[in-house]
Design an enzyme around this catalytic site. Sequence first.
Site, short mmCIF file in Angstrom:
data_model
loop_
_atom_site.label_atom_id
_atom_site.label_comp_id
_atom_site.label_asym_id
_atom_site.label_seq_id
_atom_site.Cartn_x
_atom_site.Cartn_y
_atom_site.Cartn_z
NE ARG A 147 -1.83 2.18 3.42
CZ ARG A 147 -2.35 2.74 4.53
NH1 ARG A 147 -3.60 2.49 4.88
NH2 ARG A 147 -1.61 3.54 5.28
CE1 TYR A 159 -4.60 6.32 9.19
CE2 TYR A 159 -3.79 7.09 11.30
CZ TYR A 159 -4.28 6.08 10.50
OH TYR A 159 -4.46 4.84 11.02
CG ASP A 216 -6.68 3.64 3.20
OD1 ASP A 216 -6.48 2.94 4.19
OD2 ASP A 216 -7.79 4.18 2.94
CG HIS A 218 -7.09 6.98 5.24
ND1 HIS A 218 -5.77 7.11 4.88
CD2 HIS A 218 -7.17 5.85 5.98
CE1 HIS A 218 -5.07 6.13 5.41
NE2 HIS A 218 -5.88 5.35 6.08
CD GLU A 242 -8.05 0.54 2.74
OE1 GLU A 242 -6.94 0.18 2.30
OE2 GLU A 242 -8.33 0.52 3.95
CD GLU A 268 -9.76 1.23 7.42
OE1 GLU A 268 -8.99 0.70 6.61
OE2 GLU A 268 -9.40 2.12 8.20
NE ARG A 289 -8.92 -2.44 3.60
CZ ARG A 289 -7.97 -2.86 4.41
NH1 ARG A 289 -7.72 -4.16 4.52
NH2 ARG A 289 -7.26 -2.03 5.12
CD GLU A 345 -4.24 -3.09 6.59
OE1 GLU A 345 -5.46 -3.28 6.62
OE2 GLU A 345 -3.73 -1.99 6.85
CD1 TRP A 408 -10.47 10.54 11.42
CD2 TRP A 408 -9.56 9.41 9.78
NE1 TRP A 408 -9.23 10.18 11.81
CE2 TRP A 408 -8.64 9.48 10.84
CE3 TRP A 408 -9.15 8.76 8.61
CZ2 TRP A 408 -7.37 8.92 10.79
CZ3 TRP A 408 -7.88 8.21 8.55
CH2 TRP A 408 -7.02 8.29 9.64
#
Length: 408
Positions: A147, A159, A216, A218, A242, A268, A289, A345, A408
């Site tokens: 990733r 982040y 990602d 996010h 993602e 996630e 995920r 992951e 986020w």
Amino acid sequence: MSIASVDVTVTSPGRNFVTLKITTSDGVVGWGDATLNGRELSVASYLSDHLASMLIGRDEDRIEDTWQYLYRGAYWRRGPVTMAAIAAVDMALWDIKAKKAGMPLYQLLGGASRDGVRVYAHASGTDFEALSNAITGYRELGFTAVRVQTGVPGLGQIYGVSAAGPGVRYDYEPAKRSGDRPAEETWDTRQYLNHMPGIFSKIREEFGTDLRILHDGHHRMSPIEAARFAKDVEPYDLFWLEDATPGEDQTALRLIRQHSTTPLAIGEVFNTVYDYQTLITERLIDYVRSAVTHTGGITAMKKLLDFAAIYGIRSGIHGPTDISPVGMAAALHLDLAIHNFGIQEYMPHNEQTLEVFQTSFTFDKGFLHPGDQPGLGVELDEEAAGAFEYTKAYLPVNRLLDGTVHDW
Ligand code: CS2
Ligand code: MG
């Protein structure tokens, strides 16, 4: 036989973990991961203050009935705290059942469908040079998938981007010990949208086409921004994009699908199959995920992945350092057994964590294997755990340049 005792351990070997221990009347011990990053004590309380007493005396073999009892019987359903608590109970009961059967858990899930579980590492860097060093480092360790996350010129710490300089292992801790309040970071989607496609182009130039590249988002893009991004990065053949956009509005992903064939992964922050119902039945995603720890455990995750399989959707189980080695092991047993496996992951835990959790999964040339110990194959050293006190730590809060709190 029956459940004789239920204990919760909160420990913090470098980061916070919550672990459930269930012991049967003839002394068989099962472990469950109940770690919810930034809300660990809520899950610990849900287990200690509400579920523990309900479990004493129950038949430990009745896993499905216990799952339904805790889910439907609770009246208040779903949500990360509830489903992490149920997950921990479920994992511990599966651990016990496999130990009593004298076999690794994956054998109870149908046996191995593959020899090993392909994993991806987190390669990141504040600029392309640091990112390139990180990718090189992980490839030298044998990873075939990474990733990639990097800084955006003009923005500060982002982040998921390691602040470590070149030559230091490039990972990051998903929660910062910043006292009573989360740290805050600044974000600007437009700068990100303009910067990232060039990064992927340079990665392909430097590392070729074989390397599986994941990225990602996010949840930080609006649906139309995510559609543009997914279209712009199509030439770079991402393994997946993602969390491109907040997933609570499942129909938002229709817009991304209309504009791009870049594979999408989401989930996630999801915790039940209902969070995926439109995404799966309309084939709006390509990978599921969720973490076993946040989605009600092995019982629920197997059903979710079997549902996804009908629509050609594969697994991409969440495996950051804020999932404990117990939760990681549960993922690996599922990964080995299910047919519609995608990728796993793998953010390796730090040395202190591996002093507290005795693991038996192994890494070899980019693949993990859960091992053949009876059960999950992970044991908590309660004495070692006692040396690491809980310390508040939170994911950062994200704000736009004008101060607006952002997704986020
Ligand atoms: C990341 C995580 O692993 C991932 O895909 O999104 O760092 C995630 O943000 C944390 O695990 C949340 O606790
Ligand atoms: Mg993520």
